[in-house]
Design a protein around this motif. Sequence first.
Motif, PDB file in Angstrom:
ATOM      1  N   TYR A 265     -35.068   8.760 -77.235  1.00 48.58           N
ATOM      2  CA  TYR A 265     -35.474   9.038 -78.611  1.00 48.58           C
ATOM      3  C   TYR A 265     -34.264   9.545 -79.392  1.00 48.58           C
ATOM      4  N   ILE A 266     -34.340   9.353 -80.703  1.00 49.93           N
ATOM      5  CA  ILE A 266     -33.349   9.918 -81.614  1.00 49.93           C
ATOM      6  C   ILE A 266     -34.105  10.713 -82.668  1.00 49.93           C
ATOM      7  N   SER A 267     -33.447  11.719 -83.203  1.00 52.62           N
ATOM      8  CA  SER A 267     -34.075  12.602 -84.176  1.00 52.62           C
ATOM      9  C   SER A 267     -33.255  12.660 -85.460  1.00 52.62           C
ATOM     10  N   ALA A 268     -33.896  12.360 -86.573  1.00 54.93           N
ATOM     11  CA  ALA A 268     -33.235  12.472 -87.880  1.00 54.93           C
ATOM     12  C   ALA A 268     -32.891  13.925 -88.169  1.00 54.93           C
ATOM     13  N   GLY A 269     -33.765  14.829 -87.756  1.00 56.19           N
ATOM     14  CA  GLY A 269     -33.527  16.255 -87.976  1.00 56.19           C
ATOM     15  C   GLY A 269     -32.271  16.745 -87.286  1.00 56.19           C
ATOM     16  N   ASP A 270     -32.053  16.290 -86.062  1.00 59.40           N
ATOM     17  CA  ASP A 270     -30.847  16.680 -85.332  1.00 59.40           C
ATOM     18  C   ASP A 270     -29.600  16.164 -86.040  1.00 59.40           C
ATOM     19  N   VAL A 271     -29.674  14.932 -86.505  1.00 57.63           N
ATOM     20  CA  VAL A 271     -28.538  14.345 -87.229  1.00 57.63           C
ATOM     21  C   VAL A 271     -28.304  15.107 -88.534  1.00 57.63           C
ATOM     22  N   PHE A 272     -29.387  15.428 -89.246  1.00 55.93           N
ATOM     23  CA  PHE A 272     -29.271  16.160 -90.511  1.00 55.93           C
ATOM     24  C   PHE A 272     -28.693  17.552 -90.271  1.00 55.93           C
TER      25      PHE A 272
ATOM     26  N   PHE B 252     -27.692  22.778 -97.184  1.00 55.63           N
ATOM     27  CA  PHE B 252     -27.351  21.364 -97.051  1.00 55.63           C
ATOM     28  C   PHE B 252     -28.440  20.482 -97.657  1.00 55.63           C
ATOM     29  N   SER B 253     -29.694  20.892 -97.507  1.00 54.69           N
ATOM     30  CA  SER B 253     -30.803  20.158 -98.105  1.00 54.69           C
ATOM     31  C   SER B 253     -30.665  20.136 -99.626  1.00 54.69           C
ATOM     32  N   GLU B 254     -30.304  21.276-100.203  1.00 55.09           N
ATOM     33  CA  GLU B 254     -30.093  21.351-101.656  1.00 55.09           C
ATOM     34  C   GLU B 254     -28.869  20.530-102.067  1.00 55.09           C
ATOM     35  N   PHE B 255     -27.813  20.581-101.244  1.00 57.34           N
ATOM     36  CA  PHE B 255     -26.616  19.792-101.502  1.00 57.34           C
ATOM     37  C   PHE B 255     -26.947  18.300-101.467  1.00 57.34           C
ATOM     38  N   ALA B 256     -27.788  17.912-100.522  1.00 53.64           N
ATOM     39  CA  ALA B 256     -28.162  16.509-100.384  1.00 53.64           C
ATOM     40  C   ALA B 256     -28.945  16.004-101.594  1.00 53.64           C
ATOM     41  N   GLU B 257     -29.621  16.934-102.302  1.00 53.25           N
ATOM     42  CA  GLU B 257     -30.340  16.548-103.523  1.00 53.25           C
ATOM     43  C   GLU B 257     -29.405  15.889-104.524  1.00 53.25           C
ATOM     44  N   GLY B 258     -28.180  16.343-104.579  1.00 49.36           N
ATOM     45  CA  GLY B 258     -27.222  15.806-105.538  1.00 49.36           C
ATOM     46  C   GLY B 258     -26.280  14.778-104.941  1.00 49.36           C
ATOM     47  N   ASN B 259     -26.529  14.389-103.695  1.00 51.84           N
ATOM     48  CA  ASN B 259     -25.633  13.457-103.018  1.00 51.84           C
ATOM     49  C   ASN B 259     -26.455  12.432-102.248  1.00 51.84           C
ATOM     50  N   ASP B 260     -26.812  11.351-102.920  1.00 53.42           N
ATOM     51  CA  ASP B 260     -27.652  10.315-102.323  1.00 53.42           C
ATOM     52  C   ASP B 260     -27.034   9.697-101.073  1.00 53.42           C
ATOM     53  N   GLU B 261     -25.723   9.742-100.982  1.00 51.35           N
ATOM     54  CA  GLU B 261     -25.041   9.110 -99.845  1.00 51.35           C
ATOM     55  C   GLU B 261     -25.406   9.765 -98.516  1.00 51.35           C
ATOM     56  N   ILE B 262     -25.748  11.038 -98.529  1.00 47.70           N
ATOM     57  CA  ILE B 262     -26.130  11.729 -97.292  1.00 47.70           C
ATOM     58  C   ILE B 262     -27.422  11.140 -96.754  1.00 47.70           C
TER      59      ILE B 262
ATOM     60  N   ALA C 205     -25.201  19.258 -91.570  1.00 49.09           N
ATOM     61  CA  ALA C 205     -25.126  20.568 -92.239  1.00 49.09           C
ATOM     62  C   ALA C 205     -24.022  21.412 -91.613  1.00 49.09           C
ATOM     63  N   VAL C 206     -23.969  21.423 -90.294  1.00 47.49           N
ATOM     64  CA  VAL C 206     -22.930  22.180 -89.584  1.00 47.49           C
ATOM     65  C   VAL C 206     -21.548  21.628 -89.934  1.00 47.49           C
ATOM     66  N   GLU C 207     -21.434  20.316 -89.968  1.00 48.24           N
ATOM     67  CA  GLU C 207     -20.157  19.676 -90.308  1.00 48.24           C
ATOM     68  C   GLU C 207     -19.687  20.083 -91.711  1.00 48.24           C
ATOM     69  N   HIS C 208     -20.636  20.388 -92.584  1.00 50.80           N
ATOM     70  CA  HIS C 208     -20.309  20.814 -93.949  1.00 50.80           C
ATOM     71  C   HIS C 208     -20.296  22.335 -94.089  1.00 50.80           C
ATOM     72  N   ASN C 209     -20.411  23.046 -92.956  1.00 47.15           N
ATOM     73  CA  ASN C 209     -20.425  24.520 -92.947  1.00 47.15           C
ATOM     74  C   ASN C 209     -21.493  25.099 -93.872  1.00 47.15           C
ATOM     75  N   MET C 210     -22.714  24.537 -93.791  1.00 51.54           N
ATOM     76  CA  MET C 210     -23.825  24.981 -94.627  1.00 51.54           C
ATOM     77  C   MET C 210     -25.040  25.269 -93.758  1.00 51.54           C
ATOM     78  N   THR C 211     -25.933  26.136 -94.276  1.00 49.85           N
ATOM     79  CA  THR C 211     -27.227  26.313 -93.633  1.00 49.85           C
ATOM     80  C   THR C 211     -28.051  25.064 -93.913  1.00 49.85           C
ATOM     81  N   LEU C 212     -29.150  24.933 -93.197  1.00 46.38           N
ATOM     82  CA  LEU C 212     -30.010  23.780 -93.393  1.00 46.38           C
ATOM     83  C   LEU C 212     -30.542  23.732 -94.826  1.00 46.38           C
ATOM     84  N   LEU C 213     -30.948  24.881 -95.344  1.00 49.92           N
ATOM     85  CA  LEU C 213     -31.456  24.932 -96.717  1.00 49.92           C
ATOM     86  C   LEU C 213     -30.353  24.594 -97.722  1.00 49.92           C
TER      87      LEU C 213
END
Length: 170
Positions: free
Chosen positions: A28-35, A49-59, A39-47
Amino acid sequence: MIITIGGLAGTGTSTAAQKLSQQLNIPYISAGDVFRQMAVEHNMTLLEFSEFAEGNDEIDKALDKRQAKIANEAEDLIVEGRISAFFVNADYKFWLMAPDNTRAERISYREDKSIETVQHEIKERTASEKKRYMEIHEIDIDDLSQYDLIINTKTFDAESTANIILNCIK
């Protein structure tokens, strides 16, 4: 056989996918694990990174493409993710749900946070995800017509949920 398992945070999708993977002896693969990894790669918390992703469709697009590519190349796979069913050509599509208070309790235990903190976070996170899915993909996360079976996991543990899915497949 390709299977998708979707659901909001705290509904048990990851644990059910793991159990089902063990029972069927398929990966199995998990989208949550990838997400979360992103977030870790961007040095952000999950919340954050989620807010950051709102403004970045490419993520979102990169995450969806990664999942679909892996699934298309697999013979047998369980794909776990909120909107995986919309991108993955699956034999079976399942949606897990649970009341908000149940979800908050589970996440609170898992992440060692107060219930109040988690209730606030899941409200914000769910709103953020709903907004992104609609803006980027024109997907209404509340439209469950995509799924073969919807399971309320409030009273089921992961093993029972996996068994329900397994019985449905059989």
